[in-house]
Design a protein around this motif. Structure first.
Motif, short mmCIF file in Angstrom:
data_model
loop_
_atom_site.label_atom_id
_atom_site.label_comp_id
_atom_site.label_asym_id
_atom_site.label_seq_id
_atom_site.Cartn_x
_atom_site.Cartn_y
_atom_site.Cartn_z
N GLU A 109 7.70 -14.01 -6.09
CA GLU A 109 8.44 -12.83 -6.49
C GLU A 109 8.04 -11.66 -5.59
O GLU A 109 6.87 -11.49 -5.28
CB GLU A 109 8.14 -12.46 -7.95
N THR A 110 9.02 -10.86 -5.20
CA THR A 110 8.78 -9.66 -4.42
C THR A 110 9.10 -8.46 -5.30
O THR A 110 10.23 -8.33 -5.80
CB THR A 110 9.64 -9.64 -3.15
N LEU A 111 8.11 -7.59 -5.50
CA LEU A 111 8.27 -6.48 -6.42
C LEU A 111 8.29 -5.14 -5.70
O LEU A 111 7.53 -4.92 -4.75
CB LEU A 111 7.12 -6.46 -7.44
N THR A 112 9.18 -4.28 -6.14
CA THR A 112 9.19 -2.88 -5.71
C THR A 112 9.02 -2.05 -6.98
O THR A 112 9.90 -2.04 -7.85
CB THR A 112 10.51 -2.52 -5.02
N LEU A 113 7.89 -1.39 -7.09
CA LEU A 113 7.59 -0.68 -8.32
C LEU A 113 6.47 0.32 -8.10
O LEU A 113 5.76 0.26 -7.11
CB LEU A 113 7.19 -1.65 -9.43
N THR A 114 6.32 1.23 -9.05
CA THR A 114 5.21 2.16 -9.00
C THR A 114 4.00 1.54 -9.69
O THR A 114 4.13 0.54 -10.41
CB THR A 114 5.54 3.49 -9.71
N THR A 115 2.85 2.13 -9.48
CA THR A 115 1.65 1.63 -10.15
C THR A 115 1.66 1.95 -11.63
O THR A 115 0.75 1.53 -12.36
CB THR A 115 0.38 2.24 -9.52
N HIS A 116 2.68 2.66 -12.08
CA HIS A 116 2.78 3.04 -13.49
C HIS A 116 3.83 2.21 -14.23
O HIS A 116 4.22 2.54 -15.36
CB HIS A 116 3.08 4.53 -13.62
N ALA A 117 4.29 1.14 -13.61
CA ALA A 117 5.24 0.23 -14.25
C ALA A 117 4.48 -0.75 -15.13
O ALA A 117 3.37 -1.17 -14.80
CB ALA A 117 6.04 -0.52 -13.20
N GLY A 118 5.07 -1.10 -16.26
CA GLY A 118 4.41 -2.04 -17.16
C GLY A 118 3.12 -1.45 -17.72
O GLY A 118 2.82 -0.26 -17.58
N THR A 119 2.34 -2.28 -18.38
CA THR A 119 1.06 -1.84 -18.92
C THR A 119 0.13 -1.51 -17.74
O THR A 119 -0.05 -2.32 -16.83
CB THR A 119 0.43 -2.94 -19.79
N HIS A 120 -0.45 -0.32 -17.77
CA HIS A 120 -1.25 0.13 -16.63
C HIS A 120 -2.32 1.12 -17.10
O HIS A 120 -2.26 1.65 -18.21
CB HIS A 120 -0.36 0.80 -15.58
N VAL A 121 -3.28 1.34 -16.23
CA VAL A 121 -4.34 2.31 -16.48
C VAL A 121 -4.16 3.47 -15.51
O VAL A 121 -4.01 3.27 -14.30
CB VAL A 121 -5.73 1.69 -16.29
N ASP A 122 -4.21 4.68 -16.04
CA ASP A 122 -4.15 5.89 -15.21
C ASP A 122 -5.55 6.39 -14.90
O ASP A 122 -6.39 6.53 -15.81
CB ASP A 122 -3.41 7.02 -15.94
#
Length: 305
Positions: A109-122
Motif C-alpha cells: 500500500e502507498t499512503l499519502t497522509l499527515t502524521t495526524h491521520a488515524g490514532t496518533h500521538v502529538d
C-alpha cells in the motif's frame, strides 16, 4: 510467525514486512514486561501472570470516511498481487511474472497522509515551537518511550454535550466518582460522545474537549500522556468558532493544546473503543512511530488486563 519470550511469557506474533520485523511482538512483550513488573511492585502479586485480555484502542486508517477535514484526509493506493508480480519480476532478469509461485507477487500500500491521520500521538512541537520559557518544544523522536506505557485511567465524559469545555472541577469530580487518585505516570484517557462516531459524517463536531484549566490540572498531577477518542483534545472547532465570533477572545482557540506550553505533555487523539474499558485497573501501551523532527507519530494503542 515469530516466537518471543518476555518475563517468562511466550508470545507469538506474525512477521511484519519482508524484512521480518516483529514490531507487534516487541510492543506486546515490552507492555507485558512492564505490567508484570508493575504488579510485582504493588502488593507482591504473582509474577507468573499472563495477560488475560488485550483491547485494541486504535482507529483504522481507511479511505472514504469522515476521519479528518477534507484537506487532511488520507489517501491509500493498493497494489494488488498481479501488479506486485510485475514489480518483483524486475529484480530477476528473464523472469516472467507468471512464473512466480501462484503467479502472485507482493501486495503493498502507498499512503499519502499527515502524521495526524488515524490514532496518533502529538508531541509538544505540534502545538508550539517553544514552551513558555522560550525553550524549543520537543519533537516526536525526542520523547522517551517510557512515557507511553503506564497505568490507564478512563474519564467517562460521554454525557457532556458536543462542544463542552471540560473544567478541572469536572475532572476532579469524575476521579472522585471512580475512586481513583492520579499519580505521576498514569495515562489518562477521555471517553467522549465522539468515540462511537469515528468515520461518520458528524465525527469532527462530536464530543467534548479539555480546555486549559483541565489540562493544567492533569499536568500539575504529573500526567504527561493523555488521550481522547475525539478528533482533537480540544472542543470541536465548530463550537470554538462560535465562541470566538461572540467574544473575539483568541485565548480560547486550541486552549487545551496550548496549555502544554506551560507544562509540556503528549496527547493521543482518535482513540477507539474506550467504552470497553473500566475506569482503571489496566495498562496502556501506545508507542508512536519514530519519525525524525515530527510533530506526531501514528500509533497502535492497546489496553492490557
Amino acid at each position: 510467525s515469530s516466537r518471543l519470550e518476555a518475563n517468562g511469557l511466550i508470545l507469538k506474533a506474525p512477521m511484519i514486512g519482508s524484512c521480518g520485523c516483529t514490531f507487534a511482538a516487541v510492543v506486546v512483550a515490552l507492555a507485558i514486561g512492564y505490567e508484570l513488573g508493575r504488579r510485582s511492585n504493588r502488593g507482591g502479586e504473582n509474577l507468573v501472570h499472563s495477560v488475560s485480555k488485550v483491547v485494541d484502542l486504535s482507529a483504522p486508517l481507511k479511505v472514504g470516511i469522515a476521519s479528518d477535514p477534507p484537506q487532511l484526509l488520507p489517501e491509500i493506493r493498493y497494489t494488488l498481487h498481479q501488479e506486485g508480480a510485475e514489480q518483483m519480476a524486475y529484480f530477476f532478469p528473464g523472469l516472467l511474472a507468471s512464473q512466480l509461485p501462484g503467479k502472485d507477487g507482493w501486495a503493498l500500500e502507498t499512503l499519502t497522509l499527515t502524521t495526524h491521520a488515524g490514532t496518533h500521538v502529538d508531541a509538544p512541537w505540534h502545538y508550539s515551537a517553544t514552551d513558555a520559557s522560550g525553550k524549543r518544544s520537543l519533537m516526536m523522536h525526542e520523547l522517551p518511550l517510557e512515557q507511553f506505557i503506564g497505568p490507564g485511567v478512563k474519564l467517562d465524559f460521554r454525557h457532556f454535550p458536543d462542544g463542552y469545555v471540560v473544567s478541572a472541577a469536572d475532572v476532579a469530580g469524575e476521579l472522585r466518582r471512580v475512586g481513583h487518585s492520579l499519580r505521576p505516570g498514569d495515562i489518562v484517557l477521555v471517553n467522549t460522545a465522539a468515540g462511537t462516531r469515528y468515520g461518520e459524517d458528524d465525527y469532527l463536531a462530536r464530543g467534548c474537549g479539555l480546555g486549559r484549566e483541565a489540562t493544567n490540572f492533569l499536568t500539575s498531577l504529573g500526567i504527561r500522556t493523555m488521550g481522547t477518542d475525539a478528533w482533537s483534545w480540544d472542543a470541536p472547532f465548530k463550537f470554538t468558532a462560535q465562541r470566538w465570533m461572540e467574544g473575539r477572545d483568541p485565548s480560547i482557540i486550541w486552549e487545551g493544546h496550548k496549555a502544554g506550553r506551560e507544562k509540556p505533555y503528549a496527547q493521543i487523539e482518535k482513540l477507539h473503543n474506550l467504552e470497553a474499558l473500566p475506569a482503571h485497573g489496566f495498562t496502556v501501551a501506545v508507542f508512536p512511530v519514530l519519525i525524525h523532527n515530527a510533530s506526531a507519530g501514528w500509533a497502535r494503542a492497546v489496553a492490557l488486563f
